[in-house]
Design an enzyme around this catalytic site. Sequence first.
Site, PDB file in Angstrom:
ATOM      1  N   ASP A 123       0.625  -1.067   0.170  1.00 52.69           N
ATOM      2  CA  ASP A 123      -0.118   0.034   0.120  1.00 52.69           C
ATOM      3  C   ASP A 123       0.919   1.301  -0.106  1.00 52.69           C
ATOM      4  OD1 ASP A 123       0.620  -0.943   2.879  1.00 52.69           O
ATOM      5  OD2 ASP A 123      -0.557   0.718   3.440  1.00 52.69           O
ATOM      6  N   GLU A 148      -0.090  -1.398   5.710  1.00 53.84           N
ATOM      7  CA  GLU A 148       0.958  -0.985   6.519  1.00 53.84           C
ATOM      8  C   GLU A 148       0.685   0.687   7.000  1.00 53.84           C
ATOM      9  OE1 GLU A 148       4.516   1.063   8.354  1.00 53.84           O
ATOM     10  OE2 GLU A 148       3.480   1.588   6.395  1.00 53.84           O
ATOM     11  N   ASP A 207      12.186  -0.524   5.242  1.00 54.85           N
ATOM     12  CA  ASP A 207      11.117   0.550   5.275  1.00 54.85           C
ATOM     13  C   ASP A 207      11.348   1.680   6.001  1.00 54.85           C
ATOM     14  OD1 ASP A 207       8.646   1.748   4.555  1.00 54.85           O
ATOM     15  OD2 ASP A 207       7.559   0.699   6.133  1.00 54.85           O
ATOM     16  N   HIS A 218       5.949   9.979   1.682  1.00 57.21           N
ATOM     17  CA  HIS A 218       4.688  10.807   1.890  1.00 57.21           C
ATOM     18  C   HIS A 218       4.813  12.251   1.282  1.00 57.21           C
ATOM     19  CE1 HIS A 218       3.233   7.725   5.349  1.00 57.21           C
ATOM     20  NE2 HIS A 218       4.075   7.335   4.322  1.00 57.21           N
TER      21      HIS A 218
HETATM   22 ZN   LIG Z   1       6.488   2.408   4.415  1.00 55.82          ZN
END
Ligand SMILES: [Zn+2]
Length: 428
Positions: free
Chosen positions: A96, A180, A209, A403
């Site tokens: 995701d 996640e 990550d 993000h």
């Molecule tokens: Zn991530």
Amino acid sequence: MDAVYKWIDEHRALAVELERELCKRPAVSPDSGGEGELDKAEFLQNWLREHGITAQERYDAPCANAKGKCRPNLIAKIDGGAPSNSGSLWFIAHLDVVPPGEASLWHSDPWTLIIKGKDGTPLGTDYQKQYDALRGLRLVGRGTEDNQQGLCAACLAALALLAAGRKPKREVRLLFAADEECGSVYGIDYLLKNHPGLFTKADAALIPDSGAADGLEIEVAEKNMLWLRARTAGKQTHGSRPDLGANAHLAAADFALTLHNELSKTFNKRDPLFDPPYSTFEPTKREANVPNINTIPGDDILYFDMRILPCYTNAEVLQKTEEIQREIEKKYGVQIELSLAQTHESPATGVDAPLVLALSREIQAVYGGKARPVGIGGGTVAAFLRNVGIDAAVWSRLDDTAHQPDEYALLDNIISDAKVMAGLMLNF
Ligand SMILES: [Zn+2]
């Protein structure tokens, strides 16, 4: 190792193409207005199969408002040389991605991969002629870094071993997980609760990550999280007559300050693994009370975000919190009702755990520096695994554009991270 490294170096275009295809399939959670991960998971299944990784299993978490009514978790397996009771080595990336956010801040379509040079100039389709000479190519698009960089690197590492005819030491499992970004309810948490037989304590997990720009930071621990809601009930009265009421706001303000000071004093150990190296007890959100200045509020709601070093338990902190709560209640004649908004604790993976030592050696071999174990404030997939006794390290080399608008992954990072992962598959 040279043959494996060489194969990875020669397949930079494969990494670009995989990123390009993944980018086209926006796997946004239904909680954030998307369809979920189905298209991306199905594409990846086919892609892996076409490239020779055929041992695959899907574990779909039912989800009524996602495409296909499910949130897919895909596991690809590569046999290892060691006996099966020696545990599997997991590489866990999430499918995701978060939504693009404010569209006007992007310089290109978030769902179309754009390749940019080191200086930020977009490169056309002939980038392939240039990329061998060019270092620092950026692959721009939503999800390219978070978490497709880790996903692509793990795939490349597995394919490199396959091409070189080498078997990993332990069985390797590539897990491409759902959800996640919204708490892993349909992802790792779902798998651990509904398919616990997939995991054993002998397993170890690398989660690519998070990480630093030099590639030398390995996250091995998280602070405990304790998010508290405190509702203070007093007695509303006129602003000029506090003697006739009980000021909930004043009591709550004292509670916030006293709690902050007393907890900081009581739970004052330091651990240099973390930044900051101590527990934090911060009053944060406050809900609106009365709309006018001349009324003393009879009701007040405030919240605390506490991040506690793992040498303490949340229960200890709560016990002390309740002591202070009773003092404040008595002092002001109010009632305070505490509730947990979120709570999480997990043990640390040792800085000398075999996984961490092996990973450090591979990082040294590829990036040429000594890895630093670190702790963070909390909230990754690793915590779920550590809670069931599995060693987990969170690592990759990132520019940390996750993000953000114009999110990108450095192609060099995908390639070098893939080498570290291939080394770990072969030597751990
Ligand atoms: Zn991530």
